[in-house]
Motif scaffolding. Structure first.
Motif, PDB file in Angstrom:
ATOM      1  N   GLN A 148       0.832  -1.210   0.000  1.00  0.00           N
ATOM      2  CA  GLN A 148       0.000   0.000   0.000  1.00  0.00           C
ATOM      3  C   GLN A 148       0.868   1.262   0.000  1.00  0.00           C
ATOM      4  O   GLN A 148       0.383   2.365   0.206  1.00  0.00           O
ATOM      5  CB  GLN A 148      -0.924   0.005   1.234  1.00  0.00           C
ATOM      6  CG  GLN A 148      -2.091  -0.980   1.135  1.00  0.00           C
ATOM      7  CD  GLN A 148      -1.635  -2.426   1.269  1.00  0.00           C
ATOM      8  OE1 GLN A 148      -0.797  -2.741   2.139  1.00  0.00           O
ATOM      9  NE2 GLN A 148      -2.152  -3.306   0.433  1.00  0.00           N
ATOM     10  N   LEU A 149       2.181   1.049  -0.232  1.00  0.00           N
ATOM     11  CA  LEU A 149       3.171   2.131  -0.343  1.00  0.00           C
ATOM     12  C   LEU A 149       3.352   2.889   0.964  1.00  0.00           C
ATOM     13  O   LEU A 149       3.681   4.081   0.983  1.00  0.00           O
ATOM     14  CB  LEU A 149       2.809   3.094  -1.483  1.00  0.00           C
ATOM     15  CG  LEU A 149       2.588   2.441  -2.852  1.00  0.00           C
ATOM     16  CD1 LEU A 149       2.335   3.500  -3.918  1.00  0.00           C
ATOM     17  CD2 LEU A 149       3.778   1.574  -3.250  1.00  0.00           C
ATOM     18  N   ARG A 150       3.146   2.191   2.091  1.00  0.00           N
ATOM     19  CA  ARG A 150       3.388   2.787   3.401  1.00  0.00           C
ATOM     20  C   ARG A 150       4.798   2.454   3.872  1.00  0.00           C
ATOM     21  O   ARG A 150       5.329   1.377   3.568  1.00  0.00           O
ATOM     22  CB  ARG A 150       2.354   2.265   4.410  1.00  0.00           C
ATOM     23  CG  ARG A 150       0.929   2.684   4.098  1.00  0.00           C
ATOM     24  CD  ARG A 150      -0.064   1.994   5.003  1.00  0.00           C
ATOM     25  NE  ARG A 150       0.000   0.551   4.883  1.00  0.00           N
ATOM     26  CZ  ARG A 150      -0.958  -0.271   5.301  1.00  0.00           C
ATOM     27  NH1 ARG A 150      -2.053   0.225   5.887  1.00  0.00           N
ATOM     28  NH2 ARG A 150      -0.839  -1.577   5.171  1.00  0.00           N
ATOM     29  N   TYR A 151       5.378   3.379   4.659  1.00  0.00           N
ATOM     30  CA  TYR A 151       6.707   3.138   5.193  1.00  0.00           C
ATOM     31  C   TYR A 151       6.654   1.922   6.135  1.00  0.00           C
ATOM     32  O   TYR A 151       5.841   1.889   7.067  1.00  0.00           O
ATOM     33  CB  TYR A 151       7.212   4.339   5.992  1.00  0.00           C
ATOM     34  CG  TYR A 151       7.618   5.533   5.162  1.00  0.00           C
ATOM     35  CD1 TYR A 151       8.910   5.659   4.670  1.00  0.00           C
ATOM     36  CD2 TYR A 151       6.700   6.560   4.894  1.00  0.00           C
ATOM     37  CE1 TYR A 151       9.287   6.764   3.915  1.00  0.00           C
ATOM     38  CE2 TYR A 151       7.058   7.659   4.144  1.00  0.00           C
ATOM     39  CZ  TYR A 151       8.361   7.755   3.657  1.00  0.00           C
ATOM     40  OH  TYR A 151       8.732   8.857   2.918  1.00  0.00           O
ATOM     41  N   SER A 152       7.584   0.924   5.908  1.00  0.00           N
ATOM     42  CA  SER A 152       7.642  -0.221   6.818  1.00  0.00           C
ATOM     43  C   SER A 152       9.058  -0.469   7.341  1.00  0.00           C
ATOM     44  O   SER A 152       9.214  -0.976   8.458  1.00  0.00           O
ATOM     45  CB  SER A 152       7.122  -1.485   6.131  1.00  0.00           C
ATOM     46  OG  SER A 152       7.834  -1.727   4.930  1.00  0.00           O
ATOM     47  N   TRP A 153      10.052  -0.096   6.569  1.00  0.00           N
ATOM     48  CA  TRP A 153      11.453  -0.240   7.018  1.00  0.00           C
ATOM     49  C   TRP A 153      12.243   0.955   6.497  1.00  0.00           C
ATOM     50  O   TRP A 153      11.999   1.439   5.385  1.00  0.00           O
ATOM     51  CB  TRP A 153      12.089  -1.539   6.496  1.00  0.00           C
ATOM     52  CG  TRP A 153      11.366  -2.782   6.909  1.00  0.00           C
ATOM     53  CD1 TRP A 153      10.378  -3.422   6.237  1.00  0.00           C
ATOM     54  CD2 TRP A 153      11.557  -3.512   8.121  1.00  0.00           C
ATOM     55  NE1 TRP A 153       9.946  -4.522   6.926  1.00  0.00           N
ATOM     56  CE2 TRP A 153      10.653  -4.605   8.094  1.00  0.00           C
ATOM     57  CE3 TRP A 153      12.399  -3.364   9.228  1.00  0.00           C
ATOM     58  CZ2 TRP A 153      10.567  -5.532   9.135  1.00  0.00           C
ATOM     59  CZ3 TRP A 153      12.329  -4.287  10.252  1.00  0.00           C
ATOM     60  CH2 TRP A 153      11.417  -5.355  10.210  1.00  0.00           C
ATOM     61  N   VAL A 154      13.228   1.416   7.293  1.00  0.00           N
ATOM     62  CA  VAL A 154      14.017   2.575   6.903  1.00  0.00           C
ATOM     63  C   VAL A 154      15.390   2.482   7.558  1.00  0.00           C
ATOM     64  O   VAL A 154      15.534   1.883   8.637  1.00  0.00           O
ATOM     65  CB  VAL A 154      13.292   3.892   7.319  1.00  0.00           C
ATOM     66  CG1 VAL A 154      13.215   4.007   8.826  1.00  0.00           C
ATOM     67  CG2 VAL A 154      13.992   5.107   6.712  1.00  0.00           C
ATOM     68  N   ASN A 155      16.397   3.060   6.914  1.00  0.00           N
ATOM     69  CA  ASN A 155      17.717   3.096   7.537  1.00  0.00           C
ATOM     70  C   ASN A 155      17.990   4.477   8.122  1.00  0.00           C
ATOM     71  O   ASN A 155      17.234   5.432   7.904  1.00  0.00           O
ATOM     72  CB  ASN A 155      18.806   2.685   6.537  1.00  0.00           C
ATOM     73  CG  ASN A 155      19.114   3.787   5.539  1.00  0.00           C
ATOM     74  OD1 ASN A 155      18.257   4.626   5.249  1.00  0.00           O
ATOM     75  ND2 ASN A 155      20.314   3.765   4.983  1.00  0.00           N
ATOM     76  N   ASP A 156      19.085   4.595   8.863  1.00  0.00           N
ATOM     77  CA  ASP A 156      19.385   5.845   9.566  1.00  0.00           C
ATOM     78  C   ASP A 156      19.714   6.987   8.615  1.00  0.00           C
ATOM     79  O   ASP A 156      19.432   8.154   8.902  1.00  0.00           O
ATOM     80  CB  ASP A 156      20.549   5.629  10.543  1.00  0.00           C
ATOM     81  CG  ASP A 156      20.151   4.756  11.730  1.00  0.00           C
ATOM     82  OD1 ASP A 156      18.965   4.796  12.116  1.00  0.00           O
ATOM     83  OD2 ASP A 156      21.023   4.031  12.254  1.00  0.00           O
ATOM     84  N   ASP A 157      20.336   6.666   7.453  1.00  0.00           N
ATOM     85  CA  ASP A 157      20.799   7.727   6.561  1.00  0.00           C
ATOM     86  C   ASP A 157      19.648   8.464   5.869  1.00  0.00           C
ATOM     87  O   ASP A 157      19.851   9.559   5.342  1.00  0.00           O
ATOM     88  CB  ASP A 157      21.739   7.138   5.493  1.00  0.00           C
ATOM     89  CG  ASP A 157      23.081   6.741   6.085  1.00  0.00           C
ATOM     90  OD1 ASP A 157      23.500   7.395   7.050  1.00  0.00           O
ATOM     91  OD2 ASP A 157      23.694   5.779   5.586  1.00  0.00           O
ATOM     92  N   MET A 158      18.462   7.878   5.856  1.00  0.00           N
ATOM     93  CA  MET A 158      17.350   8.530   5.144  1.00  0.00           C
ATOM     94  C   MET A 158      16.989   9.862   5.790  1.00  0.00           C
ATOM     95  O   MET A 158      16.555  10.809   5.117  1.00  0.00           O
ATOM     96  CB  MET A 158      16.141   7.595   5.114  1.00  0.00           C
ATOM     97  CG  MET A 158      15.043   8.066   4.168  1.00  0.00           C
ATOM     98  SD  MET A 158      15.644   8.160   2.463  1.00  0.00           S
ATOM     99  CE  MET A 158      14.469   9.300   1.753  1.00  0.00           C
ATOM    100  N   GLU A 159      17.172   9.973   7.104  1.00  0.00           N
ATOM    101  CA  GLU A 159      16.827  11.214   7.792  1.00  0.00           C
ATOM    102  C   GLU A 159      17.694  12.365   7.312  1.00  0.00           C
ATOM    103  O   GLU A 159      17.284  13.526   7.341  1.00  0.00           O
ATOM    104  CB  GLU A 159      16.956  11.030   9.301  1.00  0.00           C
ATOM    105  CG  GLU A 159      16.466  12.225  10.110  1.00  0.00           C
ATOM    106  CD  GLU A 159      16.488  11.962  11.606  1.00  0.00           C
ATOM    107  OE1 GLU A 159      16.326  12.927  12.374  1.00  0.00           O
ATOM    108  OE2 GLU A 159      16.683  10.785  12.011  1.00  0.00           O
ATOM    109  N   ARG A 160      18.918  12.067   6.851  1.00  0.00           N
ATOM    110  CA  ARG A 160      19.795  13.121   6.359  1.00  0.00           C
ATOM    111  C   ARG A 160      19.230  13.769   5.095  1.00  0.00           C
ATOM    112  O   ARG A 160      19.509  14.923   4.794  1.00  0.00           O
ATOM    113  CB  ARG A 160      21.181  12.566   6.053  1.00  0.00           C
ATOM    114  CG  ARG A 160      21.889  11.931   7.236  1.00  0.00           C
ATOM    115  CD  ARG A 160      23.309  11.571   6.840  1.00  0.00           C
ATOM    116  NE  ARG A 160      23.973  10.777   7.865  1.00  0.00           N
ATOM    117  CZ  ARG A 160      25.233  10.349   7.768  1.00  0.00           C
ATOM    118  NH1 ARG A 160      25.938  10.654   6.685  1.00  0.00           N
ATOM    119  NH2 ARG A 160      25.773   9.630   8.726  1.00  0.00           N
TER     120      ARG A 160
END
Length: 810
Positions: A144-156
């Motif tokens: 459904q194109l919802r955020y489910s996993w992310v790494n730390d660098d994405m916040e940058r």
């Protein structure tokens, strides 16, 4: 967060470029939970074959892979991956940790085949970042194109903390039209399974003073049924696109310039020459001394001992080689225990000295004279990068700047580490090859005869030169086998292939030839038996599917020379013909039928023998094809060169061998070179005595009388009793089993040989008589009285022979 993106997204027409990275998603146990089509294209395994299974199936042992992935920062660098069809791929790998709800973790593994990098501008930034290990933002969206996993660098990249993302879609953080444009791309990736790249510009919260360019790659993660599981996006800041292209160009050049040979010292020099001037003004490559000699270091070399290992300078390059620098190739380096060099050896970590200060600290204390020269050279910035492979430190690479005023930065260190990693892989391959080559050479030299003797028949000499490092040890062999009746067998052969398997096969064939020679078969029959042996070996060495290794074969030339008759009988199986040089220096090539190579299943084509009469002092030259064949010249050129080198009447055999080897076009031949020279001798008529005997019992006492008289003439009275008993038994058997006359012959050479020929073709067999049996002890008696005895086939029957050691006085 609506101010994060201030410019429209790039037109979707440019979204169809395919990235070169292959992705897989793993759980914390190393089990594959998501697979991509790019991964299938690269390693051959489909999602159905990989999802639910350990990634170690293609990455190595489960324990080592899981431990390295779970390390802080994951793992990055070169890696060897098994393709589904069995071959090994050398790839660049990066493992990133992903975070989910409630602190759950996953790993995203990306591998890139650097040999197939394209020059498409759209994918260059992603590849450059993967290779250079710059920060990469990674997000995994559900169906459904919802955020489910992310790494730390994405916040940058967008300033959104990871805990605020889960369960939300792009429209919750981006303007509607921008979110919709990205979701159009993601839906297309989800529905088609393809991969796409999309570019945009933004002002990240970390650097709002300037606009940054980003490139996002979208991949479809599939489940075990090959159905869409999630959409993964990898976002890279490509503001430094020019720098990324320069890096990629350097790495591309490294793939062609580093590791051109299997010489570890040459590889070190290639690394130094590549770094200057592309990265540094000066470069040094110091290898652990054992490595510089082609020997693998012990595990964890340099990481456990308090005393750093000795280094040897293998590579040296500078923008100004005329500048007086305190460095020299092949110099032995002893790092001081408290120096940065020793620390890098112990820890295996790189060190960056952006501003090099040699006026204080340990520099001046350790080696003030050399430190002064470094000051004078103007080196102001330094990088020290350990060369590591399979848990061992192979050496150090040092990079310095003096002409380039800009100091080294972190991105320079990352590039240097990538170059060194590639060189380390080449060095490790060279060391493993050197280990196998050393083992093959050791095996081959142990299996080849250390000293060859031609007895009374020939004088012999030999040479063996192994192939160069790039081609590997082959399966050449030669042998000189003393036969009964003062005869000698001369053998040279060549097993197809190189390496330890070829050397082992050579040993098996040499043993088989010696066994068949003991049976005293004619050359053509011996080759036929040897051909059967090779075909059986092929059958035994077939793979698990039962397919025989039919390509494994060998060539062989076998000759028997008799110094009594000066007859030489030859046969060959696909081997180059011998050269014969008469006492005047005239060179001829005898017309010996070529025969088929051994083991090719051509047993219906019989081998043929040729018999030649040779003058005393003739020179026979047996050799392998590596001596006369060359990529640059026809076979005739090599044959003529060999003949010219040997046409030197009066020269010793050792001198001739050396002369031939010195005429080789290269000191590092592509194939093994084997040379066996034999100069014929002839026995004097006075050394041989023979008599015809009738087929009647009276022949036995006659034979004893003839032998006794002849031994007295030769001064061998001490042998009369034994030889009379042997002759009595052999002549009795000839009279009993034969149907025609027999022949008795004595040959005095290095031993005394007694031969009895008869017309019966059956081989004699010793019996085991019981206590009260009156017969059956004859051959037992012959065996006890002789140093050795046996029989061989003859044209019209057989020959039974026995040997006696000559008395010391004789």
């Amino acid at each position: 967060m609506t101010d994060t993106l201030q410019t429209p997204l790039a037109d979707l027409a440019g979204s169809h470029d395919r990235p070169d990275a292959a992705l897989a998603m793993l759980d914390t146990q190393g089990t594959v939970v998501g697979w991509t089509q790019t991964a299938q294209h690269l390693v051959g395994y489909s999602a159905a074959e990989m999802v639910g299974r350990s990634a170690a199936q293609v990455m190595g042992s489960p324990e080592a892979f899981t431990e390295e992935c779970g390390a802080p920062g994951g793992r990055s660098g070169p890696v060897s991956v098994r393709h589904r069809d069995g071959h090994t791929l050398d790839l660049t790998l990066r493992v990133s940790t992903l975070w989910g709800r409630d602190g759950q973790t996953r790993w995203l593994v990306s591998v890139t085949d650097t040999r197939t990098l394209s020059v498409r501008a759209g994918s260059e930034p992603v590849r450059g970042s993967l290779l250079g290990r710059t920060p990469i933002g990674i997000v995994v969206h559900d169906l459904q194109l919802r955020y489910s996993w992310v790494n730390d660098d994405m916040e940058r990249h967008d300033g959104v903390p990871r805990d605020q993302r889960f369960g939300h879609r792009l429209k919750d953080f981006l303007p509607a039209f921008e979110a919709e444009a990205l979701e159009v791309v993601m839906r297309q990736v989800r529905d088609t399974g393809t991969t796409m790249i999309h570019e945009y510009r933004a002002w990240p919260p970390m650097d709002r003073r300037r606009e940054h360019a980003y490139s996002s790659s979208f991949f479809c993660l599939q489940d075990a049924d090959g159905m869409p599981l999630a959409v993964c996006s990898i976002t890279v800041d490509v503001t430094g696109n020019r720098q990324a292209r320069e890096r990629l160009a350097i790495l591309s050049e490294a793939s062609t310039r580093i590791g051109s040979t299997l010489d570890v010292v040459q590889t070190g020099q290639e690394l130094a020459e590549l770094a200057v001037p592309l990265l540094a003004d000066h470069a040094l490559v110091d290898l652990v001394e054992a490595v510089s000699l082609g020997v693998e270091p012990s595990p964890r070399t340099g990481t456990t001992s308090s005393e750093p290992p000795l280094l040897r300078r293998a590579g040296l390059a500078s923008v100004d080689m005329g500048l007086t620098l305190p460095w020299a190739r092949d110099e032995v380096i002893r790092p001081f225990p408290t120096s940065l060099f020793a620390t890098a050896l112990h820890t295996g970590r790189s060190y960056l000295e952006s501003v090099l200060d040699t006026r204080t600290g340990p520099w001046d204390q350790h080696d003030p004279a050399r430190t002064q020269k470094i000051r004078e050279s103007g080196v102001h910035s330094l990088m020290i990068v350990p060369i590591r492979a399979r848990g061992s430190v192979l050496g150090l690479a040092l990079f310095g700047r003096s002409e380039i005023q800009k100091p080294f930065q972190e991105d320079d260190l990352l590039l240097a580490e990538e170059l060194v990693n590639r060189a380390a892989l080449c060095l490790d391959n060279a060391l493993q090859y050197a280990r196998e080559r050393t083992a093959a050479l050791t095996l081959q030299r142990d299996l080849l005869p250390r000293r060859v003797h031609g007895g009374a028949a020939v004088e012999v000499a030999s040479r063996y030169v192994p192939a160069d490092m790039d081609h590997g040890v082959g399966g050449d062999w030669f042998d000189v086998i003393e036969l009964s009746g003062a005869r000698v067998a001369l053998v040279v052969g060549d097993v197809v292939g190189h390496g330890i398997n070829a050397a082992a096969t050579m040993g098996r064939l040499r043993t088989a030839v010696r066994t068949l020679a003991d049976v005293d078969l004619p050359p053509d029959e011996l080759l036929a038996r040897l051909d059967d042996t090779v075909r059986r070996l092929n059958d035994d060495d077939g793979d698990v599917s039962g397919q025989a290794l039919s390509e494994v074969g060998a060539t062989c030339l076998y000759a028997v020379y008799d110094p009594v008759t000066r007859q030489c009988t030859l046969a060959r199986a696909g081997h180059p013909p011998p050269l014969i040089i008469d006492p005047t220096g005239r060179v001829t090539i005898p017309d010996v039928p070529a025969g088929a190579p051994l083991g090719l299943g051509l047993g219906l084509v019989p081998f043929e023998s040729v018999e030649l009469e040779l003058p005393e002092g003739s020179l026979l030259a047996f050799y392998s094809d590596g001596l006369v064949e060359s990529r640059d010249h026809d076979l005739d050129v090599g044959m003529n060169r060999l003949g010219a080198a040997l046409a030197q009447p009066g020269s010793s055999l050792d001198d001739l061998c050396s002369r031939v080897i010195n005429t080789l076009p290269s000191r590092s031949p592509d194939d093994d070179v084997t040379l066996l020279l034999a100069r014929t001798r002839a026995l004097e008529p006075a050394q041989v005595a023979s008599w015809e005997l009738p087929n009647e019992p009276a022949a036995v006492p006659t034979a004893r009388h003839l032998v006794s008289r002849q031994l007295r003439e030769w001064g061998l009275e001490r042998l009369i009793t034994k030889v009379e008993l042997i002759v009595s038994e052999l002549v009795t058997n000839a009279v009993h089993h034969g149907d025609g006359s027999s022949r008795l012959r004595l040959i005095q050479h290095q031993v005394l040989t007694c031969e009895v020929s008869d017309t019966h073709t059956g081989r004699p067999r010793p019996r085991h008589p019981r206590t009260l049996d009156e017969n059956g002890r004859g051959l037992y008696l012959v065996a006890r009285l002789s140093r050795r005895w046996g029989s061989r086939s003859a044209t019209d029957g057989k020959v039974v022979w026995a040997e006696q050691d000559l008395p010391a006085a004789a």
